[in-house]
Motif scaffolding. Structure first.
Motif, short mmCIF file in Angstrom:
data_model
loop_
_atom_site.label_atom_id
_atom_site.label_comp_id
_atom_site.label_asym_id
_atom_site.label_seq_id
_atom_site.Cartn_x
_atom_site.Cartn_y
_atom_site.Cartn_z
N LEU A 93 0.81 -1.21 0.00
CA LEU A 93 0.00 0.00 0.00
C LEU A 93 0.85 1.27 0.00
O LEU A 93 0.60 2.19 -0.77
N LEU A 94 1.86 1.31 0.83
CA LEU A 94 2.62 2.54 1.02
C LEU A 94 3.86 2.68 0.15
O LEU A 94 4.36 3.78 -0.04
N ALA A 95 4.36 1.59 -0.39
CA ALA A 95 5.53 1.67 -1.28
C ALA A 95 5.16 1.38 -2.73
O ALA A 95 5.71 1.97 -3.64
N ARG A 96 4.21 0.47 -2.92
CA ARG A 96 3.79 0.13 -4.28
C ARG A 96 2.49 0.84 -4.67
O ARG A 96 2.06 0.77 -5.82
N PHE A 97 1.84 1.47 -3.72
CA PHE A 97 0.63 2.26 -3.94
C PHE A 97 -0.50 1.46 -4.59
O PHE A 97 -1.20 1.96 -5.46
N LEU A 98 -0.68 0.23 -4.14
CA LEU A 98 -1.79 -0.61 -4.61
C LEU A 98 -2.82 -0.74 -3.50
O LEU A 98 -2.48 -1.03 -2.36
N GLY A 99 -4.08 -0.55 -3.82
CA GLY A 99 -5.15 -0.73 -2.84
C GLY A 99 -5.53 0.54 -2.11
O GLY A 99 -5.96 0.48 -0.96
N ASN A 100 -5.41 1.68 -2.74
CA ASN A 100 -5.71 2.95 -2.08
C ASN A 100 -7.19 3.17 -1.78
O ASN A 100 -7.53 3.88 -0.84
N CYS A 101 -8.08 2.59 -2.57
CA CYS A 101 -9.52 2.83 -2.39
C CYS A 101 -10.00 2.40 -1.00
O CYS A 101 -10.56 3.22 -0.27
N PRO A 102 -9.79 1.16 -0.58
CA PRO A 102 -10.23 0.82 0.78
C PRO A 102 -9.39 1.50 1.84
O PRO A 102 -9.86 1.76 2.94
N PHE A 103 -8.16 1.83 1.51
CA PHE A 103 -7.28 2.51 2.46
C PHE A 103 -7.87 3.86 2.85
O PHE A 103 -7.95 4.20 4.01
N LEU A 104 -8.29 4.62 1.87
CA LEU A 104 -8.85 5.94 2.15
C LEU A 104 -10.32 5.88 2.57
O LEU A 104 -10.79 6.73 3.30
N GLY A 105 -11.03 4.85 2.12
CA GLY A 105 -12.46 4.77 2.39
C GLY A 105 -12.85 4.16 3.72
O GLY A 105 -13.80 4.59 4.35
N THR A 106 -12.12 3.13 4.16
CA THR A 106 -12.54 2.42 5.37
C THR A 106 -11.67 2.72 6.57
O THR A 106 -11.79 2.08 7.60
N SER A 107 -10.81 3.70 6.45
CA SER A 107 -9.89 3.97 7.56
C SER A 107 -10.33 5.16 8.40
O SER A 107 -9.52 5.82 9.01
N ARG A 108 -11.61 5.41 8.46
CA ARG A 108 -12.11 6.52 9.28
C ARG A 108 -12.24 6.10 10.75
O ARG A 108 -12.08 6.91 11.63
N ARG A 109 -12.56 4.85 11.01
CA ARG A 109 -12.75 4.34 12.36
C ARG A 109 -11.89 3.09 12.55
O ARG A 109 -11.74 2.28 11.64
N MET A 110 -11.37 2.94 13.74
CA MET A 110 -10.48 1.82 14.04
C MET A 110 -11.19 0.46 13.86
O MET A 110 -10.61 -0.47 13.32
N GLU A 111 -12.44 0.35 14.31
CA GLU A 111 -13.16 -0.93 14.21
C GLU A 111 -13.33 -1.35 12.75
O GLU A 111 -13.14 -2.51 12.41
N THR A 112 -13.68 -0.40 11.90
CA THR A 112 -13.85 -0.69 10.48
C THR A 112 -12.52 -1.07 9.85
O THR A 112 -12.45 -1.99 9.04
N ALA A 113 -11.47 -0.36 10.23
CA ALA A 113 -10.15 -0.64 9.66
C ALA A 113 -9.67 -2.03 10.06
O ALA A 113 -9.11 -2.76 9.24
N ILE A 114 -9.91 -2.42 11.31
CA ILE A 114 -9.50 -3.75 11.76
C ILE A 114 -10.29 -4.82 11.02
O ILE A 114 -9.74 -5.84 10.59
N GLY A 115 -11.59 -4.60 10.85
CA GLY A 115 -12.41 -5.55 10.10
C GLY A 115 -11.96 -5.68 8.66
O GLY A 115 -11.85 -6.79 8.12
N MET A 116 -11.68 -4.56 8.02
CA MET A 116 -11.22 -4.59 6.64
C MET A 116 -9.84 -5.23 6.54
O MET A 116 -9.57 -6.01 5.64
N ALA A 117 -8.97 -4.91 7.50
CA ALA A 117 -7.62 -5.50 7.50
C ALA A 117 -7.70 -7.02 7.64
O ALA A 117 -7.01 -7.76 6.93
N THR A 118 -8.56 -7.49 8.52
CA THR A 118 -8.73 -8.94 8.70
C THR A 118 -9.25 -9.59 7.43
O THR A 118 -8.76 -10.64 7.01
N SER A 119 -10.23 -8.96 6.80
CA SER A 119 -10.79 -9.48 5.55
C SER A 119 -9.73 -9.53 4.46
O SER A 119 -9.61 -10.51 3.73
N VAL A 120 -8.95 -8.46 4.35
CA VAL A 120 -7.92 -8.41 3.31
C VAL A 120 -6.83 -9.44 3.58
O VAL A 120 -6.35 -10.08 2.65
#
Length: 192
Positions: free
Chosen positions: A18-45
Motif C-alpha cells: 500500500l505505502l511503497a507500491r501504492f496498490l489498494g488505495n480505495c479501501p485505504f482511504l475509504g474504510t480507515s475513518r474508524r479503528m473498528e472498520t479498519a481492523i475488520g477490513m484488514a482482517t478481511s484483506v
C-alpha cells in the motif's frame, strides 16, 4: 530460513503493498475513518489476499502454465479473487452484521482491489515457489492491514485536531497518507 524472514520483513515494511507500491488505495482511504472498520477490513484483506495469493499461484503453476494458456492469467485470477471475496462477504454478513454494514461497498471492492490482484501477479512474475508465495501473500496482506490500522488511528486523532478548513476531510487524509508512506520509506535500507 533467513531468506523467508527477509521476504516477510520486506513485504511488511520495505515494499509495503500500500505505502511503497501504492496498490489498494480505495479501501485505504475509504474504510480507515474508524479503528473498528479498519481492523475488520484488514482482517478481511489478510484472509482474502493470503488465500488468493496461494490459490492463484497454484492455478498458475498447475493449470495455466502446463496447458499453455497463461495468457488468460488475468481472467483466471480475477475469477478466483471474486469467488473468495463472495465467500468472505457471506461469512462476515452472518457472523458480524454490524461490521458488514460498516464496511459497506468497500467489502465487495476487495474483488477489484489492485493490491489483491497485484500480489497474485507479483507471485507469478517474480517466480516465487509455493512457500515464498504464501509468505509474500501473507506478509503483503499484513503490511496492508498494518498501514490501514495505523492510518485509521491517525485519522481518529486528526478529527480531534484543529485542521484548517481547506484541508479538512480528504486533503488532510492524503497528506497524512503521504507522511505515513514516507515513514515506511525509512525501512528501505533494511532489505535489498
Amino acid at each position: 530460513m533467513a531468506h523467508y524472514l527477509l521476504l516477510l520483513i520486506s513485504a511488511v515494511l520495505v515494499n509495503n503493498i500500500l505505502l511503497a507500491r501504492f496498490l489498494g488505495n480505495c479501501p485505504f482511504l475509504g474504510t480507515s475513518r474508524r479503528m473498528e472498520t479498519a481492523i475488520g477490513m484488514a482482517t478481511s484483506v489478510v484472509f482474502v489476499l493470503t488465500l488468493a495469493g496461494v490459490i492463484t499461484w497454484t492455478v498458475g503453476h498447475y493449470v495455466l502454465i502446463p496447458l499453455g494458456i497463461s495468457y488468460i492469467q488475468t481472467l483466471a485470477f480475477i475469477l478466483v479473487i471474486a469467488a473468495l471475496v463472495q465467500f468472505v462477504e457471506m461469512v462476515i454478513q452472518k457472523t458480524s452484521p454490524v461490521l458488514y454494514q460498516a464496511l459497506g461497498i468497500y467489502l465487495p471492492l476487495i474483488t477489484t482491489n489492485c493490491a489483491v490482484f497485484g500480489v497474485a501477479v507479483i507471485n507469478m512474475e517474480v517466480g516465487y515457489n509455493f512457500m515464498e508465495a504464501l509468505i509474500f501473500s501473507f506478509a503483503s496482506a499484513f503490511g496492508f492491514g498494518l498501514a490501514l490500522v495505523l492510518f485509521a488511528g491517525l485519522r481518529e486523532r486528526i478529527e480531534l485536531a484543529d485542521v484548517p478548513k481547506p484541508l479538512q476531510g480528504m486533503p488532510i487524509g492524503l497528506i497524512t497518507a503521504g507522511l505515513v508512506s514516507m515513514a515506511f520509506f525509512g525501512f528501505m535500507g533494511l532489505v535489498k
